[in-house]
Design a protein around this motif. Structure first.
Motif, PDB file in Angstrom:
ATOM      1  N   ALA A 198       0.839  -1.205   0.000  1.00 38.46           N
ATOM      2  CA  ALA A 198       0.000   0.000   0.000  1.00 38.46           C
ATOM      3  C   ALA A 198       0.873   1.254   0.000  1.00 38.46           C
ATOM      4  O   ALA A 198       0.567   2.240  -0.683  1.00 38.46           O
ATOM      5  CB  ALA A 198      -0.928  -0.009   1.213  1.00 38.46           C
TER       6      ALA A 198
ATOM      7  N   LYS B 240       2.338   1.786  -3.425  1.00 37.99           N
ATOM      8  CA  LYS B 240       1.329   2.309  -4.346  1.00 37.99           C
ATOM      9  C   LYS B 240       1.045   3.795  -4.097  1.00 37.99           C
ATOM     10  O   LYS B 240       0.964   4.586  -5.040  1.00 37.99           O
ATOM     11  CB  LYS B 240       0.030   1.504  -4.212  1.00 37.99           C
ATOM     12  CG  LYS B 240      -1.048   1.917  -5.198  1.00 37.99           C
ATOM     13  CD  LYS B 240      -2.277   1.013  -5.057  1.00 37.99           C
ATOM     14  CE  LYS B 240      -3.363   1.418  -6.063  1.00 37.99           C
ATOM     15  NZ  LYS B 240      -4.549   0.525  -5.943  1.00 37.99           N
ATOM     16  N   ARG B 241       0.929   4.184  -2.830  1.00 42.51           N
ATOM     17  CA  ARG B 241       0.613   5.581  -2.511  1.00 42.51           C
ATOM     18  C   ARG B 241       1.798   6.507  -2.775  1.00 42.51           C
ATOM     19  O   ARG B 241       1.624   7.626  -3.263  1.00 42.51           O
ATOM     20  CB  ARG B 241       0.189   5.704  -1.045  1.00 42.51           C
ATOM     21  CG  ARG B 241      -1.190   5.111  -0.745  1.00 42.51           C
ATOM     22  CD  ARG B 241      -1.675   5.557   0.625  1.00 42.51           C
ATOM     23  NE  ARG B 241      -0.751   5.168   1.696  1.00 42.51           N
ATOM     24  CZ  ARG B 241      -0.875   4.064   2.411  1.00 42.51           C
ATOM     25  NH1 ARG B 241      -1.860   3.228   2.174  1.00 42.51           N
ATOM     26  NH2 ARG B 241      -0.004   3.779   3.368  1.00 42.51           N
TER      27      ARG B 241
ATOM     28  N   ILE C  16       3.479   8.399  -0.861  1.00 44.89           N
ATOM     29  CA  ILE C  16       3.118   9.703  -0.297  1.00 44.89           C
ATOM     30  C   ILE C  16       4.302  10.664  -0.245  1.00 44.89           C
ATOM     31  O   ILE C  16       4.164  11.861  -0.530  1.00 44.89           O
ATOM     32  CB  ILE C  16       2.523   9.518   1.109  1.00 44.89           C
ATOM     33  CG1 ILE C  16       1.144   8.848   1.017  1.00 44.89           C
ATOM     34  CG2 ILE C  16       2.415  10.843   1.848  1.00 44.89           C
ATOM     35  CD1 ILE C  16       0.544   8.490   2.362  1.00 44.89           C
TER      36      ILE C  16
ATOM     37  N   GLU D 126       6.544   6.230   3.605  1.00 45.68           N
ATOM     38  CA  GLU D 126       5.434   7.013   4.145  1.00 45.68           C
ATOM     39  C   GLU D 126       5.879   8.327   4.788  1.00 45.68           C
ATOM     40  O   GLU D 126       5.054   9.058   5.344  1.00 45.68           O
ATOM     41  CB  GLU D 126       4.650   6.163   5.152  1.00 45.68           C
ATOM     42  CG  GLU D 126       3.917   4.997   4.479  1.00 45.68           C
ATOM     43  CD  GLU D 126       3.081   4.182   5.441  1.00 45.68           C
ATOM     44  OE1 GLU D 126       3.412   4.174   6.657  1.00 45.68           O
ATOM     45  OE2 GLU D 126       2.107   3.554   4.994  1.00 45.68           O
TER      46      GLU D 126
END
Length: 377
Positions: free
Chosen positions: A174, A177-178, A180, A326
């Motif tokens: 995840a 994919k993000r 950020i 992240e």
């Protein structure tokens, strides 16, 4: 916003009053330990304490966390007293406030707890000798053995799925994919490393689910610095940092100790040529651990002991990489690339543990035979 480096005088006064500390306050120092909580040694006349500010961003269920610690330490204390041994065996003592609770919300909005300070003992930041590492194995194994009869259903998971490697892998994907923090492009090699070993993630999770290995009460953060060692005798005294007591597998605890203690470099080392798995350290840890757990460990757990070092190192490296992707929101970092350096370090250790898996399996088997271990429940 609370300064994590500081414990304000008015907060100290509040805590001393709430927890009924009668000794005169003489001063305090911050202990630079752990990634999560803020820990201070508070010195009073004739007695010292540990004051700890709990990180509520990480630990959401404070009531469950504190109950785990209070109940488990009481249970272990009864076991130690029943043994009536001449050895110095201790367990953390958490103080109870005048309201009957084991934690306190202070006027700064933070939640605190207090432990008795463990005197004449030291924790090591690294495995400086096989003897020290072996003693940590004995101490962690005693902790595990004491809890072998504790009702697992009474435990609250303070961080759900903490060592569920399958869930950790989902979180990693995840984060990829993000993207950020916009860091994915620079770590494609590490992403590929994790994905290549995807099969590792289900090994212990599946065996816990189908009952092949038992669900136990586990510590889940078995770094060497979470064991207190007697300054004079060099013997293990007490296991500390009990926030992550949860339901799990002893393989999590054993593997995390191997990850931390068998690494010839610290986990932030950037010179990867210094990173490898020390065979003598592994031998020492296996000998110490199995000498205590020989009547408790099962044959299935025994077969996976050496692999557990790979699994936990893989998981930890994946967590460091996830946090880097992240934007460094979980682990404390001292410089912007520290989580990236940690991830590369752990993955280099994974590679060396993989190369030595046959050797380490043989060490486990030989030690088990020497100790006459048959894998009983």
């Amino acid at each position: 916003m609370i300064d994590r480096q500081v414990l304000q005088p008015e907060i100290i006064s509040e805590l001393i009053d709430n927890f009924g500390i009668k000794e005169k306050y003489n001063g305090h120092i911050r202990l630079n330990v752990g990634h999560i909580n803020d820990t201070f040694k508070v010195c009073c006349h004739n007695k010292n304490y540990i004051f700890q500010r709990i990180n509520t961003s990480v630990f959401k269920n404070i009531d469950g966390l504190i109950k785990n610690i209070a109940d488990v330490t009481a249970y272990i204390r009864d076991k130690i007293n029943a043994e009536n041994s001449d050895e110095r065996n201790e367990v953390l003592n958490i103080l109870q406030g005048k309201d009957g609770k084991y934690c306190y919300t202070a006027s700064d909005g933070a939640i605190y707890r207090i432990y008795d300070f463990i005197e004449n003992a030291i924790s090591y930041s690294g495995a400086y000798s096989p003897e020290i590492f072996k003693e940590s194995a004995v101490t962690f194994a005693k902790f595990q053995r004491y809890l072998s009869g504790y009702p697992v259903e009474k435990i609250t998971d303070s961080i759900p799925d903490f060592h569920n490697t399958a869930k950790r892998y989902e979180a990693f994907e995840a984060a990829v994919k993000r993207d950020i923090a916009g860091r994915r492009a620079e770590v494609e090699d590490l992403i590929a490393f994790v994905r290549k070993r995807k099969a590792y993630k289900d090994t212990v999770v599946d065996k816990l689910a189908d009952g092949s290995i038992p669900v136990r009460v586990t510590h889940n953060d078995t770094k060497l610095n979470n064991v207190m060692i007697d300054r004079e005798t060099g013997k293990g005294v007490c296991v500390i940092d009990l926030d992550t007591i949860m339901k799990g597998s002893l393989l999590y605890d054993f593997g995390d100790s191997v990850r931390f203690g068998c690494n010839t470099a610290n986990e932030s080392e950037t010179d990867l040529d210094k990173v490898e798995a020390d065979t003598e350290m592994f031998k020492a840890y296996v000998r110490g651990y199995l000498s205590v757990m020989k009547d408790t460990i099962t044959s299935e757990e025994l077969e996976l002991l050496a692999f557990s070092g790979i699994l936990m190192t893989y998981e930890c490296g994946m967590r460091f990489l996830t946090d880097y992707l992240e934007g460094d929101v979980y682990f404390r970092v001292d410089e912007p690339l520290q989580n990236l350096h940690r991830a590369r370090n752990q993955f280099k250790l994974v590679e060396d543990l993989e190369k030595k898996l046959k050797l380490f399996n043989r060490i486990v088997a030989d030690t088990a035979r020497d100790l006459s271990i048959g894998g009983g429940k």
